[in-house]
Design an enzyme around this catalytic site. Structure first.
Site, PDB file in Angstrom:
ATOM      1  N   ASN A 137      -6.231   4.547  14.261  1.00  0.00           N
ATOM      2  CA  ASN A 137      -7.375   3.866  13.328  1.00  0.00           C
ATOM      3  C   ASN A 137      -7.696   2.760  13.817  1.00  0.00           C
ATOM      4  O   ASN A 137      -6.841   1.726  13.858  1.00  0.00           O
ATOM      5  CB  ASN A 137      -6.681   3.833  12.029  1.00  0.00           C
ATOM      6  CG  ASN A 137      -6.855   5.144  11.165  1.00  0.00           C
ATOM      7  OD1 ASN A 137      -7.899   5.710  11.146  1.00  0.00           O
ATOM      8  ND2 ASN A 137      -5.891   5.668  10.592  1.00  0.00           N
ATOM      9  N   CYS A 170      -1.458  -2.939  15.479  1.00  0.00           N
ATOM     10  CA  CYS A 170      -1.086  -2.718  13.884  1.00  0.00           C
ATOM     11  C   CYS A 170      -1.797  -3.622  13.044  1.00  0.00           C
ATOM     12  O   CYS A 170      -1.523  -4.975  13.098  1.00  0.00           O
ATOM     13  CB  CYS A 170       0.305  -2.534  13.622  1.00  0.00           C
ATOM     14  SG  CYS A 170       0.774  -2.102  12.054  1.00  0.00           S
ATOM     15  N   GLU A 173       0.765  -1.195  -0.032  1.00  0.00           N
ATOM     16  CA  GLU A 173       0.034  -0.010  -0.135  1.00  0.00           C
ATOM     17  C   GLU A 173       0.756   1.182  -0.061  1.00  0.00           C
ATOM     18  O   GLU A 173       1.866   1.301   0.584  1.00  0.00           O
ATOM     19  CB  GLU A 173      -0.940  -0.074   1.308  1.00  0.00           C
ATOM     20  CG  GLU A 173      -1.881  -0.864   1.349  1.00  0.00           C
ATOM     21  CD  GLU A 173      -2.564  -0.832   2.641  1.00  0.00           C
ATOM     22  OE1 GLU A 173      -3.329  -1.915   3.102  1.00  0.00           O
ATOM     23  OE2 GLU A 173      -2.250   0.114   3.277  1.00  0.00           O
ATOM     24  N   SER A 221      10.525   6.614  10.011  1.00  0.00           N
ATOM     25  CA  SER A 221      10.005   6.152  11.198  1.00  0.00           C
ATOM     26  C   SER A 221      10.228   4.931  11.532  1.00  0.00           C
ATOM     27  O   SER A 221      10.076   3.952  10.782  1.00  0.00           O
ATOM     28  CB  SER A 221       8.481   6.557  11.250  1.00  0.00           C
ATOM     29  OG  SER A 221       7.728   5.914  12.354  1.00  0.00           O
ATOM     30  N   CYS A 243      -3.116   1.465   8.941  1.00  0.00           N
ATOM     31  CA  CYS A 243      -2.070   1.021   8.346  1.00  0.00           C
ATOM     32  C   CYS A 243      -2.209  -0.596   7.809  1.00  0.00           C
ATOM     33  O   CYS A 243      -2.561  -1.380   8.791  1.00  0.00           O
ATOM     34  CB  CYS A 243      -0.880   1.159   9.162  1.00  0.00           C
ATOM     35  SG  CYS A 243      -0.661   2.864   9.964  1.00  0.00           S
ATOM     36  N   LEU A 286       6.894   5.694  19.717  1.00  0.00           N
ATOM     37  CA  LEU A 286       6.968   5.512  21.205  1.00  0.00           C
ATOM     38  C   LEU A 286       5.824   4.744  21.680  1.00  0.00           C
ATOM     39  O   LEU A 286       5.948   3.695  22.195  1.00  0.00           O
ATOM     40  CB  LEU A 286       7.322   6.839  21.633  1.00  0.00           C
ATOM     41  CG  LEU A 286       7.690   6.767  23.298  1.00  0.00           C
ATOM     42  CD1 LEU A 286       9.019   5.945  23.397  1.00  0.00           C
ATOM     43  CD2 LEU A 286       7.958   8.186  23.571  1.00  0.00           C
ATOM     44  N   HIS A 287       4.619   5.431  21.638  1.00  0.00           N
ATOM     45  CA  HIS A 287       3.471   4.828  22.061  1.00  0.00           C
ATOM     46  C   HIS A 287       3.231   4.590  23.783  1.00  0.00           C
ATOM     47  O   HIS A 287       2.056   4.313  23.980  1.00  0.00           O
ATOM     48  CB  HIS A 287       3.032   3.660  21.191  1.00  0.00           C
ATOM     49  CG  HIS A 287       2.879   3.832  19.674  1.00  0.00           C
ATOM     50  ND1 HIS A 287       2.616   5.085  19.197  1.00  0.00           N
ATOM     51  CD2 HIS A 287       3.443   3.208  18.632  1.00  0.00           C
ATOM     52  CE1 HIS A 287       2.981   5.123  17.740  1.00  0.00           C
ATOM     53  NE2 HIS A 287       3.295   3.925  17.618  1.00  0.00           N
ATOM     54  N   CYS A 295       5.145  -7.238   7.959  1.00  0.00           N
ATOM     55  CA  CYS A 295       6.189  -6.667   8.751  1.00  0.00           C
ATOM     56  C   CYS A 295       6.101  -7.651  10.004  1.00  0.00           C
ATOM     57  O   CYS A 295       5.464  -8.310  10.216  1.00  0.00           O
ATOM     58  CB  CYS A 295       5.715  -5.454   9.518  1.00  0.00           C
ATOM     59  SG  CYS A 295       6.545  -4.719  10.514  1.00  0.00           S
ATOM     60  N   GLY A 320       5.833  -1.840   6.969  1.00  0.00           N
ATOM     61  CA  GLY A 320       7.104  -2.482   7.231  1.00  0.00           C
ATOM     62  C   GLY A 320       8.050  -1.666   8.337  1.00  0.00           C
ATOM     63  O   GLY A 320       7.556  -0.433   8.831  1.00  0.00           O
ATOM     64  N   GLU A 321       9.337  -2.238   8.465  1.00  0.00           N
ATOM     65  CA  GLU A 321      10.137  -1.390   9.435  1.00  0.00           C
ATOM     66  C   GLU A 321      11.539  -0.903   8.676  1.00  0.00           C
ATOM     67  O   GLU A 321      12.278  -1.990   8.333  1.00  0.00           O
ATOM     68  CB  GLU A 321      10.535  -2.309  10.286  1.00  0.00           C
ATOM     69  CG  GLU A 321      11.658  -1.821  11.526  1.00  0.00           C
ATOM     70  CD  GLU A 321      11.727  -0.522  11.811  1.00  0.00           C
ATOM     71  OE1 GLU A 321      10.611  -0.086  12.331  1.00  0.00           O
ATOM     72  OE2 GLU A 321      12.441   0.439  11.635  1.00  0.00           O
TER      73      GLU A 321
HETATM   74  N1  SAH Z   1       7.666   0.375  11.502  1.00  0.00           N
HETATM   75  C1  SAH Z   1       7.851   1.849  11.635  1.00  0.00           C
HETATM   76  C2  SAH Z   1       7.176   2.524  10.318  1.00  0.00           C
HETATM   77  C3  SAH Z   1       5.585   1.825  10.006  1.00  0.00           C
HETATM   78  S1  SAH Z   1       4.228   2.081  10.920  1.00  0.00           S
HETATM   79  C4  SAH Z   1       7.458   2.412  12.889  1.00  0.00           C
HETATM   80  O1  SAH Z   1       6.955   1.614  13.670  1.00  0.00           O
HETATM   81  O2  SAH Z   1       7.544   3.401  12.870  1.00  0.00           O
HETATM   82  C5  SAH Z   1       3.972   3.860  11.000  1.00  0.00           C
HETATM   83  C6  SAH Z   1       3.424   4.489  12.159  1.00  0.00           C
HETATM   84  O3  SAH Z   1       2.006   4.035  12.026  1.00  0.00           O
HETATM   85  C7  SAH Z   1       3.823   3.759  13.533  1.00  0.00           C
HETATM   86  O4  SAH Z   1       4.177   4.893  14.269  1.00  0.00           O
HETATM   87  C8  SAH Z   1       2.709   2.932  13.896  1.00  0.00           C
HETATM   88  O5  SAH Z   1       2.791   2.697  15.063  1.00  0.00           O
HETATM   89  C9  SAH Z   1       1.531   3.387  13.355  1.00  0.00           C
HETATM   90  N2  SAH Z   1       0.527   2.539  13.302  1.00  0.00           N
HETATM   91  C10 SAH Z   1       0.277   1.453  13.244  1.00  0.00           C
HETATM   92  N3  SAH Z   1      -0.997   0.874  13.463  1.00  0.00           N
HETATM   93  C11 SAH Z   1      -1.834   2.062  13.378  1.00  0.00           C
HETATM   94  C12 SAH Z   1      -3.218   2.337  13.568  1.00  0.00           C
HETATM   95  N4  SAH Z   1      -4.101   1.440  13.500  1.00  0.00           N
HETATM   96  N5  SAH Z   1      -3.688   3.741  13.530  1.00  0.00           N
HETATM   97  C13 SAH Z   1      -2.709   4.611  13.751  1.00  0.00           C
HETATM   98  N6  SAH Z   1      -1.428   4.518  13.397  1.00  0.00           N
HETATM   99  C14 SAH Z   1      -0.805   3.039  13.532  1.00  0.00           C
END
Ligand code: SAH
Length: 346
Positions: A291, A117, A90, A192, A334, A216-217, A110, A160-161
């Site tokens: 989301n 996620c 995507e 990111s 995502c 971070l979260h 990923c 992906g990371e």
């Molecule tokens: N792997 C990398 C980049 C991809 S994820 C990372 O972890 O940063 C990109 C961002 O989307 C991350 O901050 C991830 O935590 C966030 N993310 C994943 N699922 C999500 C969702 N359902 N709603 C909002 N953000 C989400």
């Protein structure tokens, strides 16, 4: 077949030289690809027939087949692309006041396993090549051209990371940044990571000032390990040691992404911990509405709670922004569109 976007200019020069062509032939090809944005070798008018045939034999230009395109009422566009090996990725285009920002994927699936996620629902099948990463940008540029709009920013925040596919991602970013190619300024490109410490250390040595964002979260190890299993391998102490070093070297502002999960990470306890964790760092926190995904029970913080958390951070002197929701009426989470495509095929 391999996409020619996989080749850096130096590699394209080496390829041309192996066929007894001068380096300027490679520069011409590069220009056709990135400045004139052609999608067929036949359209490269200053190449001879023989070279065109050879290129067609060795490469494709666009490796992406557009399977779906969803447009949200707020201007967000989500593309689902099929790759040559029948896997899906995507790419998302988001409209902002300043222009469009493309959110690109770096892997098919990923392996980081973040529990909130949708991307992690499907394990990594493979890494994307640099050319497959670049092709996502070229597709966005074509889409925007038809609306006379411009692509101004890139966020490497799709599936992906990126630091789990470091070399290909960086190779792509240097071409995206190259004034002879796509020419998007390094400060307009953000990458990111979920916090792979080795990647952060390597990234600190890159020549170009790309922006770094950390997902971070959660501000303590217990909660973060629950949300993001990668925290067990790289706990906060180790992560922040690497980030402090990065910060000292660059004095560039770090972004911390912080999902708002109702009742999970949005109370005054977390606000206190967050302030403590970030003290002394040149950083800001980007609060992100979650989301929601059917497959888990996390809910996004209510608007009231989100604002309250935002205020708590402000009062504690933490630099903070609250991100607007984007594309909520399409499969915006995502990896959601992709996950749904696999379900459709089951
Ligand atoms: N792997 C990398 C980049 C991809 S994820 C990372 O972890 O940063 C990109 C961002 O989307 C991350 O901050 C991830 O935590 C966030 N993310 C994943 N699922 C999500 C969702 N359902 N709603 C909002 N953000 C989400």
């Amino acid at each position: 077949m391999r996409t020619i976007y996989d080749l850096s200019l130096d590699e394209l020069i080496a390829y041309c030289q192996s066929l007894d062509y001068k380096p300027f032939k490679a520069e011409q090809i590069y220009e056709w690809l990135y400045r004139k944005e052609v999608l067929s070798f036949k359209d490269m008018h200053n190449l001879n027939k023989e070279l065109i045939l050879k290129l067609e034999e060795d490469f494709v230009i666009d490796p992406l087949f557009k399977k779906r395109e969803q447009v949200s009422s707020d201007g967000t566009v989500k593309f689902l692309f099929k790759l040559e090996d029948e896997t899906y990725i995507e790419t998302v285009l988001m409209a902002f006041d300043y222009g469009y920002s493309a959110c690109i994927s770096t892997q098919v699936g990923c392996n980081m396993g973040c529990t909130f996620c949708a991307s992690g629902l499907l394990k990594k099948q493979r890494d994307l090549s640099s050319g497959e990463i670049i092709a996502q940008i070229m597709a966005c540029k074509r889409y925007l051209k038809s609306m006379a709009a411009r692509l101004s920013n890139i966020v490497v925040m799709g599936t992906g990371e990126p630091f789990d596919n470091y070399d290909e991602v960086m190779k792509a970013l240097y071409i995206i940044n190259d004034p002879k190619a796509i020419e998007i300024g390094a400060r307009h490109i953000s990458i990111s990571t979920c916090g792979l410490v080795e990647g952060i250390k390597r990234f600190a040595k890159e020549e170009k000032p790309f922006n770094l964002a950390i997902s971070l979260h959660a501000p303590n190890d217990e909660l973060r390990s629950k949300l993001m299993p990668i925290n067990r391998a790289y706990p906060l102490k180790e992560l922040f040691k690497a980030l402090k070093e990065y910060s000292l070297n660059h004095n560039r502002r770090l972004t911390f992404e912080y999902l708002l999960l109702e009742g999970v990470n949005d109370s005054s306890k977390e606000a206190d911990e967050l302030k403590e964790l970030l003290s002394g760092l040149n950083a800001y926190v980007n609060l992100i509405p979650y989301n929601e995904v059917k497959e888990n029970s996390y809910r996004t913080s209510s608007d009231m709670r989100a604002l309250k958390f935002y205020d708590m951070l402000k009062k504690r002197g933490v630099a903070v922004t609250l991100r607007q929701k984007k594309g909520v009426d399409i499969d915006a989470a995502c990896g959601q569109l992709r996950a749904n495509e696999y379900k459709r095929e089951d």
